[in-house]
Design an enzyme around this catalytic site. Structure first.
Site, PDB file in Angstrom:
ATOM      1  N   GLN A 248       3.690   4.121  -3.873  1.00 16.71           N
ATOM      2  CA  GLN A 248       3.745   4.517  -2.468  1.00 16.71           C
ATOM      3  C   GLN A 248       3.425   3.341  -1.569  1.00 16.71           C
ATOM      4  O   GLN A 248       2.680   2.437  -1.951  1.00 16.71           O
ATOM      5  CB  GLN A 248       2.761   5.657  -2.202  1.00 16.71           C
ATOM      6  CG  GLN A 248       3.211   6.942  -2.853  1.00 16.71           C
ATOM      7  CD  GLN A 248       2.086   7.947  -2.824  1.00 16.71           C
ATOM      8  OE1 GLN A 248       1.043   7.740  -3.424  1.00 16.71           O
ATOM      9  NE2 GLN A 248       2.288   9.023  -2.109  1.00 16.71           N
ATOM     10  N   LYS A 249       3.956   3.387  -0.373  1.00 17.14           N
ATOM     11  CA  LYS A 249       3.855   2.235   0.521  1.00 17.14           C
ATOM     12  C   LYS A 249       2.427   1.733   0.663  1.00 17.14           C
ATOM     13  O   LYS A 249       2.165   0.535   0.581  1.00 17.14           O
ATOM     14  CB  LYS A 249       4.406   2.626   1.896  1.00 17.14           C
ATOM     15  CG  LYS A 249       5.294   1.555   2.456  1.00 17.14           C
ATOM     16  CD  LYS A 249       5.840   1.915   3.816  1.00 17.14           C
ATOM     17  CE  LYS A 249       6.988   0.974   4.109  1.00 17.14           C
ATOM     18  NZ  LYS A 249       8.254   1.621   4.305  1.00 17.14           N
TER      19      LYS A 249
END
Length: 173
Positions: free
Chosen positions: A64-65
């Site tokens: 995830q970012k």
């Protein structure tokens, strides 16, 4: 280097955008089962046995970012980078390309071989290996051993072969 250090299985880092299928792949390799996975916070790690003498320690790092800034902490001593993409998700390939380039630019990964896994090849509209290779700009990585292979983590297709190839790349590098 302490004694017996060389017998430790080589470290392989498994990265890619969130939802590419990394945790599914690792669970499948470790248990042979498809398991329900949720987004990885931090990492999963497991030892993948290729044959009686050979195993690889695979670190599946959350994609995830907000997790990506931490990726560099996992790069020490890694012998190969496995970068997974969802080959059915055209819209995110430009993002994957940027992320991959950034990781490969890290000093710690200088000369480390790359295996790109095009996951979800069982889905009807998945891209070809050539398309993915070009979208990720793989031909530009002339100073690094790299390969790209298709797989399906869900179906368990191509996984063992891919990691056998990773092991060969490690031996060549």
């Amino acid at each position: 280097m302490g004694q017996g250090h060389s017998s430790a299985s080589p470290q392989v880092i498994l990265m890619g955008l969130d939802s590419a299928g990394k945790s599914t792949l690792l669970a499948r390799l470790l248990t042979g089962q498809v398991m329900e996975t949720s987004p990885t916070i931090g990492f999963n790690v497991g030892s993948v046995d290729l044959d009686k003498k050979t195993s690889l320690t695979v670190w599946d790092i959350g994609g995830q970012k907000n997790m990506r800034a931490n990726w560099r902490y996992y790069l020490d001593d890694s012998k190969a980078l496995v970068f997974m993409v969802d080959s059915s998700d055209r819209s995110r390939l430009p993002e994957a390309q940027k992320v991959l380039k950034k990781v490969l630019n890290d000093e710690k990964l200088r000369g480390v071989p790359l295996m790109v896994l095009a996951n979800k090849k069982d889905l009807p509209h998945s891209m070809t290996i050539r398309e993915i290779s070009n979208q990720l700009d793989l031909p530009s990585y002339v100073d690094r051993l790299w390969e790209i292979q298709a797989c399906s983590a869900l179906k368990g297709l191509g996984l063992q072969q891919a990691f056998m190839s990773v092991n060969k790349l490690i031996k060549k590098s």
